[in-house]
Design an enzyme around this catalytic site. Structure first.
Site, PDB file in Angstrom:
ATOM      1  N   CYS A  14       0.986  -1.022  -0.103  1.00 53.66           N
ATOM      2  CA  CYS A  14      -0.019   0.195   0.156  1.00 53.66           C
ATOM      3  C   CYS A  14       0.774   1.216  -0.011  1.00 53.66           C
ATOM      4  O   CYS A  14       2.067   1.329   0.006  1.00 53.66           O
ATOM      5  CB  CYS A  14      -1.177  -0.117   1.156  1.00 53.66           C
ATOM      6  SG  CYS A  14      -0.340   0.142   2.711  1.00 53.66           S
ATOM      7  N   CYS A  86      -4.738  -0.763  -1.739  1.00 57.21           N
ATOM      8  CA  CYS A  86      -4.887   0.707  -2.241  1.00 57.21           C
ATOM      9  C   CYS A  86      -4.820   1.114  -3.685  1.00 57.21           C
ATOM     10  O   CYS A  86      -3.812   0.459  -4.229  1.00 57.21           O
ATOM     11  CB  CYS A  86      -4.402   1.532  -1.302  1.00 57.21           C
ATOM     12  SG  CYS A  86      -2.618   2.103  -1.593  1.00 57.21           S
ATOM     13  N   CYS A  93       2.615   0.930  -8.255  1.00 57.93           N
ATOM     14  CA  CYS A  93       3.755  -0.186  -8.260  1.00 57.93           C
ATOM     15  C   CYS A  93       4.565  -0.550  -9.316  1.00 57.93           C
ATOM     16  O   CYS A  93       3.867  -0.782 -10.533  1.00 57.93           O
ATOM     17  CB  CYS A  93       2.810  -1.230  -7.837  1.00 57.93           C
ATOM     18  SG  CYS A  93       4.050  -2.891  -7.537  1.00 57.93           S
TER      19      CYS A  93
END
Length: 146
Positions: A14, A86, A93
């Site tokens: 997250c 999230c 990412c």
């Protein structure tokens, strides 16, 4: 662990690795019963949120020993699953691990952003915690039994 069991490495990701990913880390450890190695990290590190620790303790899972870790610490590990909890982490990412890494995304409400009375904030943490627990239970039942 029996010979037929598959050992899985999971990374929960997250934004700040302070709340939602910490809860998921705790629940995945709990529900997998030691058949997996769970890591959690953030794109940033905000420290483990004491309200997340408290909410998990009320649910019977101790995450007080967890640390807030940065994604960069785990770039050399090949994960079976990367779970983003999230939308920001899912969008931000980087491509890490190998082609066989399965990415799973489920956005959860961030109770740490809530302003108000302590009781309302605690209730929001508990509500997010319950949602994450249900997700993790189902994830372990479905994904880790394959």
């Amino acid at each position: 662990r029996g010979l037929g069991d598959v050992y899985k490495r999971q990374l929960v990701l997250c934004t700040g690795n302070s709340c939602r990913s910490q809860m998921a880390h705790g629940w995945l450890n709990y529900y997998s019963g030691g058949t997996s190695t769970i890591y959690s990290a953030g794109i940033e590190t905000h420290g483990v949120n004491p309200k997340a620790v408290h909410s998990m303790a009320k649910a019977g899972v101790d995450i007080s020993h967890h640390t807030s870790n940065h994604l960069d610490e785990y770039l050399a590990i090949e994960f079976d699953y990367i779970i983003t909890v999230c939308d920001h982490a899912a969008e931000s990412c980087p491509v890490i691990s190998s082609k066989k890494t399965v990415r799973v995304h489920q956005n959860f409400f961030d109770p740490s952003k809530l302003k108000g009375k302590d009781e309302e904030i605690d209730a929001a943490f508990d509500q997010t915690n319950e949602a994450i627990a249900a997700f993790c239970k189902k994830f372990v039942e479905v994904k880790l039994s394959q």
